[in-house]
Design an enzyme around this catalytic site. Structure first.
Site: not given
Length: 214
Positions: A9-10, A12-14, A17, A32, A128
């Site tokens: 569902i998503g 990012g930089g980390m 998810v 995550k 963040d």
């Protein structure tokens, strides 16, 4: 194990998810999984476990709950199991509804402040805070996500992958310069979020991340 992955569902930089179903409790959760590079540094792993233990103890209506954390047996990747949220991020809200009236923007900001205050009291700095990490959940309840994840890892091990811990348009100067960060770092980012909600754009812009940071 007890979790059945449904869909991504998503990302990012980390990390990435996923929406998953916890079969043992019959509920949907968000998992995550952090980037595998983080598991290669023993110091980063130790710090992750230390900070994650604190994150699982945080309880507040405006904070996303962290239920569980650990390492995947296949490759040692670090993961967090959190409550699954329905709703839109602040970015999606502004894209669809336009700039917020100031009273509503302040209502949202005060809820974020309540969440941040609880975590700061436990010594956790978000690092963040940005509109993408704030969700408008059911009944307009604001939920701050990813709290403390940026501080769970060793910044040196992560920046070695070419990534920046944080988002350029919301980062305080001391964070950009690699200095010590504390609660005031999050307050700076809160200011940029309020500006974004009330004006519809970020206070610091540029043609690329380098210009923004400068």
């Amino acid at each position: 194990g007890q979790f059945r992955i449904e869909e991504a569902i998503g990302s990012g930089g980390m990390g990435t998810v996923y929406r998953a179903h916890q079969t043992s409790l019959g509920r949907d959760v968000a998992i995550k999984i952090l980037h595998p590079e983080l598991a290669k540094n023993p110091d980063a792993v130790r710090r992750f476990h230390r900070e994650a233990r604190v994150a699982t103890s945080l309880e507040h209506p405006n904070l996303v709950r962290v239920f569980l954390f650990g390492e995947l047996p296949e490759d040692g990747s670090l993961y967090l199991v959190m409550e699954h949220l329905a709703g839109r991020s602040l970015v999606e809200v502004l894209d669809q509804d336009g700039v917020m009236p100031v009273p509503r923007a302040m209502h949202v900001l005060l809820q974020i402040c309540d969440a941040i205050g609880v975590a700061h009291a436990q010594g956790i700095v978000h690092r963040d805070v940005k509109p993408e990490n704030v969700m408008l959940h059911e009944r307009r309840l604001v939920k701050l996500t990813d709290f403390g994840i940026a501080q769970m890892v060793d910044s040196q091990s992560f920046t070695a992958t070419g990534q920046i811990l944080g988002s350029p348009g919301h980062m305080a100067p001391e964070q950009i310069e690699g200095g010590d960060v504390d609660a005031r770092t999050d307050l700076f980012s809160l200011g940029t979020v309020l500006y974004f909600l009330a004006v519809g754009r970020l206070p610091f812009t540029g043609r690329n991340p380098h210009q923004v940071l400068k």
